[in-house]
Design an enzyme around this catalytic site. Sequence first.
Site, PDB file in Angstrom:
ATOM      1  N   ARG A  84      -2.888   5.324   8.348  1.00 30.94           N
ATOM      2  CA  ARG A  84      -3.862   4.589   7.529  1.00 30.94           C
ATOM      3  C   ARG A  84      -3.667   4.897   6.046  1.00 30.94           C
ATOM      4  O   ARG A  84      -4.514   4.561   5.234  1.00 30.94           O
ATOM      5  CB  ARG A  84      -5.287   4.920   7.983  1.00 30.94           C
ATOM      6  CG  ARG A  84      -5.736   4.084   9.183  1.00 30.94           C
ATOM      7  CD  ARG A  84      -6.999   4.603   9.823  1.00 30.94           C
ATOM      8  NE  ARG A  84      -8.027   4.869   8.864  1.00 30.94           N
ATOM      9  CZ  ARG A  84      -8.534   6.098   8.604  1.00 30.94           C
ATOM     10  NH1 ARG A  84      -8.100   7.150   9.266  1.00 30.94           N
ATOM     11  NH2 ARG A  84      -9.462   6.248   7.713  1.00 30.94           N
ATOM     12  N   LYS A  85      -2.544   5.526   5.713  1.00 32.72           N
ATOM     13  CA  LYS A  85      -2.255   5.822   4.303  1.00 32.72           C
ATOM     14  C   LYS A  85      -1.643   4.599   3.611  1.00 32.72           C
ATOM     15  O   LYS A  85      -0.486   4.612   3.193  1.00 32.72           O
ATOM     16  CB  LYS A  85      -1.316   7.027   4.199  1.00 32.72           C
ATOM     17  CG  LYS A  85      -1.927   8.304   4.765  1.00 32.72           C
ATOM     18  CD  LYS A  85      -1.006   9.513   4.629  1.00 32.72           C
ATOM     19  CE  LYS A  85      -1.700  10.750   5.216  1.00 32.72           C
ATOM     20  NZ  LYS A  85      -0.817  11.935   5.230  1.00 32.72           N
ATOM     21  N   THR A  86      -2.414   3.565   3.506  1.00 35.52           N
ATOM     22  CA  THR A  86      -1.956   2.323   2.879  1.00 35.52           C
ATOM     23  C   THR A  86      -2.439   2.276   1.434  1.00 35.52           C
ATOM     24  O   THR A  86      -3.170   3.146   0.997  1.00 35.52           O
ATOM     25  CB  THR A  86      -2.540   1.113   3.625  1.00 35.52           C
ATOM     26  OG1 THR A  86      -3.966   1.129   3.415  1.00 35.52           O
ATOM     27  CG2 THR A  86      -2.263   1.192   5.109  1.00 35.52           C
TER      28      THR A  86
END
Lengths: 300, 300, 300, 300, 300, 300
Positions: A144-146
Amino acid sequence: MILSSTFKGEIMFLPRKVLEEKLNRMLAEDLGLGDVTSNLIVPEHCNAEAEIIAKEEGVAAGIEEATVLLESLGLNFETYVKDGDEVKPKQVLVKISGDARTILSVERTLLNIVSRMSGIATATRKLVEKIRKAGYKTRVACTRKTAPGLLYFDKKAVSIGGGDPHRLHLDDMVLIKDNHIAIIGSVEKAVRTAKGKVSFSKKVEVEVSNVNDVLVAAKAGADIIMLDNFTPKQVEEAVKLLKKAGFFGKVLLEASGKITTDNAVEFAAEGVNIISLGGITHSVKALDMSLEIVKVKVQK
Amino acid sequence: MILSSTFKGEIMFLPRKVLEEKLNRMLAEDLGLGDVTSNLIVPEHCNAEAEIIAKEEGVAAGIEEATVLLESLGLNFETYVKDGDEVKPKQVLVKISGDARTILSVERTLLNIVSRMSGIATATRKLVEKIRKAGYKTRVACTRKTAPGLLYFDKKAVSIGGGDPHRLHLDDMVLIKDNHIAIIGSVEKAVRTAKGKVSFSKKVEVEVSNVNDVLVAAKAGADIIMLDNFTPKQVEEAVKLLKKAGFFGKVLLEASGKITTDNAVEFAAEGVNIISLGGITHSVKALDMSLEIVKVKVQK
Amino acid sequence: MILSSTFKGEIMFLPRKVLEEKLNRMLAEDLGLGDVTSNLIVPEHCNAEAEIIAKEEGVAAGIEEATVLLESLGLNFETYVKDGDEVKPKQVLVKISGDARTILSVERTLLNIVSRMSGIATATRKLVEKIRKAGYKTRVACTRKTAPGLLYFDKKAVSIGGGDPHRLHLDDMVLIKDNHIAIIGSVEKAVRTAKGKVSFSKKVEVEVSNVNDVLVAAKAGADIIMLDNFTPKQVEEAVKLLKKAGFFGKVLLEASGKITTDNAVEFAAEGVNIISLGGITHSVKALDMSLEIVKVKVQK
Amino acid sequence: MILSSTFKGEIMFLPRKVLEEKLNRMLAEDLGLGDVTSNLIVPEHCNAEAEIIAKEEGVAAGIEEATVLLESLGLNFETYVKDGDEVKPKQVLVKISGDARTILSVERTLLNIVSRMSGIATATRKLVEKIRKAGYKTRVACTRKTAPGLLYFDKKAVSIGGGDPHRLHLDDMVLIKDNHIAIIGSVEKAVRTAKGKVSFSKKVEVEVSNVNDVLVAAKAGADIIMLDNFTPKQVEEAVKLLKKAGFFGKVLLEASGKITTDNAVEFAAEGVNIISLGGITHSVKALDMSLEIVKVKVQK
Amino acid sequence: MILSSTFKGEIMFLPRKVLEEKLNRMLAEDLGLGDVTSNLIVPEHCNAEAEIIAKEEGVAAGIEEATVLLESLGLNFETYVKDGDEVKPKQVLVKISGDARTILSVERTLLNIVSRMSGIATATRKLVEKIRKAGYKTRVACTRKTAPGLLYFDKKAVSIGGGDPHRLHLDDMVLIKDNHIAIIGSVEKAVRTAKGKVSFSKKVEVEVSNVNDVLVAAKAGADIIMLDNFTPKQVEEAVKLLKKAGFFGKVLLEASGKITTDNAVEFAAEGVNIISLGGITHSVKALDMSLEIVKVKVQK
Amino acid sequence: MILSSTFKGEIMFLPRKVLEEKLNRMLAEDLGLGDVTSNLIVPEHCNAEAEIIAKEEGVAAGIEEATVLLESLGLNFETYVKDGDEVKPKQVLVKISGDARTILSVERTLLNIVSRMSGIATATRKLVEKIRKAGYKTRVACTRKTAPGLLYFDKKAVSIGGGDPHRLHLDDMVLIKDNHIAIIGSVEKAVRTAKGKVSFSKKVEVEVSNVNDVLVAAKAGADIIMLDNFTPKQVEEAVKLLKKAGFFGKVLLEASGKITTDNAVEFAAEGVNIISLGGITHSVKALDMSLEIVKVKVQK
């Protein structure tokens, strides 16, 4: 093998209308009170033809988004590649025609979307192929490191590149991380608590930081175990332990943390089912491309 | 010299309330219908203390955004660095305390914002300093090639790093690009048309693709000339031409296109006022950092 | 002369889709849970033709907005004037056809938009022509004193009337006002600080309240000087001072405050480049017009 | 007399939170990507005190809106007048204190709201008092001819000035206008149809264009009859007719169209219950006021 | 037994700020341009105390939502029950104090939320207990057949009642239904395709309409099999088949379709893990409750 | 009789575009980041035909909403019933064709809307007919006790069923309830205050809790009196009292509270004009229906 080896990347389907709203919000930010340049320079009833052209090699992504945005603005287009296709330098991806002012005012938003998504797809595909060439079926997943607010676009681009989008956001899977364990006290208690209260519809994954906890997690009933910041050596030990205890092949193993394009194959070699990398989405190299006006016609 | 050499980076001020709405939208996307993990694992009236910790060296940015987001969620915090400060590995940036579920459900959104903005600020600062060390006052600017939808955040991060945010979006400046010229016919006509119709409140910049057009643009009255894809050699010629015609020092020169950290100094050496790079914002390397729970207290 | 005399009014371009969203929000407010009258009185499959008719002389504006709104509602239309055209009493501006209930439910929103914008354009055009007839090229500009929330519409209407929209909002120009100076201490410090930190992409304007500060501002490097509440006499002195110091013709002069249709020419006569008036947008006289149903056809 | 003579203006109550959202949207438009001037000129931890000061005589309105906006931005304030109070030139309306950048970035939005609403309240009060002085109880009402999108604010300002807000929007009353009658065929059929199908919760008003239709409307059961573009003479005839038929005092009469401050008393004299004017809200003269910084304190 | 028997209902956690926005949107719809009654009747600085009182027996739900809404409006409150508690007629659930107009304008929205959610929780609890009393551990789940737009609220209420929220929406699980199978051709092909392409993070459920397909689905690798419109007899056969083939206890079984409170125990008796009912959320009986003003104090 | 007996249900008209936005928001909630199942199972260029089929007898409602939603998604449709038509089990309501993924991803949202609205319309129609058969003209009205956020849809469904939507929300009518009276002190004071300050455009209704207050309310000038929780016997007394005092037939009477399908006729028999029931909208039984794919065609 408990994970399919035919995986090509799962994609979330959004009807065009719903996607359109996300794209229009991006465009609106760039416009502010309006494009002052196009109005000054471009005559009112001027039609133009334009092309989106790749300037380097890679995997196309964001083509669907481009068409939805163009269509919503009343522009015509023809696509020459589809999401997932490989593109070469100078290759035309999309031809656009319509009101010239509209084309110019959407140019940058359009390119920002397509070049970021294509950059993500390209990096993902490269890593997937490297692992396949080394003979492994290991899945490449993102996290989820967008970029903030771009979950949908970044995850979709990973899928187009052949990666696994992993948990989409906070509501679709249970993922117990180090901070959760710090609060509840132990991996065992965390997994047992989650399994006892979770909806039957969801998988439970837990992050472990040492080899012993891998076995603990498996015994407690975790569906997936994330080996966080393990060295390949530690992965090897964990796998051995699980095999001995009869859990290998029954619980999924995901290696995560400090994995790079360079060392990914070493992890794959140890038998994990999934390798996940934050960098695929948080440190993106956009694929270079440009939009060129190729024809102009002023209407009388 | 027509551009101030004391420039530290212009920042757009948004009242906290207005910023809060942008940040809450990002958080809402990540939450979907809610964080299922925190609810399963963390007791209802549990308070925690947490720290955002840098894991590599760089320039902090996004600290203001972090505090606005935390405050809007009812969490307490103390900041140990402010935007623009240099940070070292293991350094604590922000201490947070409050409802543990809320902390965990905002963790990723928070880190995505701060690490992206810090990554941009770090890269900008590095390049600015390289140019300063080489003895030049040349400004480093970004473009509108940001992550889609993140114009405010990406531009602010560039400013924090000491760069110039350039045109913010389509309404704050006239920037005539190759595609506009393709439509109107020539650099001269484009600049004259723009100058004749533009509001007195705005500057007019024009992109030129060859040395001759630089003089044409200056004569037509451009405030700023963008030398697009020029080699350092071509920049040198353009400067010579402008000096001869008496325009040098009266019109601003911006070099753009194919400029990298490696060759930037060569362009600076030729006397341009501004160097702009799309890569600072479209191909970001996020600064590595994490959030760690350091204390937990369940309320009875 | 440092400002073009061919100025006709700069307009911000918004793609129709983006404009549509602003207009639909206005309509939604007027509808609430729905138009109860049209449903009671008008049969379900009833088509009508209607005309928007001017009831007094003036300059048409808002025609583009009208067409975007009508199109978004699925109504057909033909326009008989375009933005900026002069209209006479009884002149038909737009013919509309389609679902009668829809026409009646949008009637008031439509007229409110077109009559306000036309009123602004009419007043602007009148003043511009008065100044031109007196032989001056001085530009007429509005301010940010618009109806709250209507910046885009009010500024666009001014442009259509031949005025200069001035700064669009808070992000597109630096405008240092009396309150800023009260905080930083002096006009000189304000201008030097701004010039030292501002992006190269923006102009810096400063408001001064006495003749001496005009020279101070020019020396400090202001691009534009706003003569706030000056009498024509004071403007004359300021111009003299600037001429003597060699700044006249290099810095733009804007007269503002207490300027009315009656005294505007006196200011123009003194050589300012721009005259700005809050009243054009904050105290609007809407142009009288109405919508008339001219044909009805109930479908079987 | 069927309408209360104690009427002071009905106001729609909105909880502060709901009002806040409307106001923040107005502010956000003015900010765009941010206030570039305040950030350049005003130090980061600078507190200021400021005053909103009337510059001409009138009726205050928008004070509640101002406090809601200030509070939502974290600013402190003290109000010296409340909505509906009369103000004199130089009178302080509100004192504000807090972060200087925030005060300056909201200044214009704040003044635009208060000065427009006060302008509307002032004009309304003036007309109401003129009619009262002439000895009539006739109500002054506005219409839906507001600035687009400002229904709530314009109608509330009318109420504060002592006017009747009339129908708020399209869902709260049945108002059959000329265009509805053009479709359905006759006043009689229109009123009968509406009365036959309308919810018991709503009044039915009908617009008539000649004296005979007044009686038709009354007989058909209209609750209110709008005499559209009637001369005072025609109003007199209509009243006579109604009296003779026994309807006078049972149906409300509203005169509308071509009514101005000058001729309003003549209509009142004829016995209508309500006089409505579009101009109160579509052609507003804002009440002149300004915001002045009176104290500054930079925090260390 | 492959599903925990300690299940109490999984709840999705939303930070109060995010929940507040959903609730404020509901309130805004009810307010329109404002509450006209409260303003007419209630004095401006009037404080009141009020109580939300149950009028029938049931399970409280929506209490958290109530407090978030009250807090966001600046009202004080004390809660006397928490979500999931049983309530008796006349029992006070929440005491509220603060501005009387605000209390009255939120009254209906507040009650609509709490009484609907409590109604859902009550019905769920009743069914869960019936099954427990009969000696079964079978889980009761809802579906996506909620009131449109109320997915979050309806699902959360089911959880509070002890039910399983099932799939939250379209992105958190794969659920292959009859229509999907109609398109792809067979249960086997559907399951194999899904398993081959799905992210490792998601479970795959498939709906089957006959006993034979149960075995097909299990063999193809489905994680969960939905027995759609099966009679208890058919469920018995399916279980037998699965036991014989060694799949029972390895794949989850969900009975769905035509299950009511009356026959639910019969299905539980056959050994399914989950019973799901659309009616719990699409055909809700709201729990009767009211809000009563108990004290009033007008401030001078 | 002061209420028309030809009433068929008043409906609020919303242009399709405005309705579309409400519907798209519902769909977006259900989609989250996208429909993962349809993408896995359904080929990209697959067209399908589907039917919405009733599974029980009732009154169709929500058909217009369905067509607006389908149209906005680019799907084709043919309707076989219109809102208000009676439907039989197995009857096809709507035929849909177009992109199969889009059909499947909107299926549930579509059915949730149509089945809830049809359920409401069916219950309303049943009660209206029961009263008509008993020989009474009494109107059946709903209240504001809808599902939160669904005011428009629930009220429209009541209208389609032949009921009266009553007050739409808080801005379209004055309705003085027990809590308002508790604050202001008495029914008389409440009504007189409201009548003295209310806009001429609105009716004033007051809720009374005993027979004596009915007369008080009538004398004070209430337009409508709500008999709250009266027994039929008490209604009888109230009517008698009003007749004696000459108010019967001049003021509208609404019976409300504890009225059910079973006892409604008894209230009608006593001569009230309106019977209102919260249960029609707060405790809805959705009408059973389903969507079936009937044809599939994969495009090459």
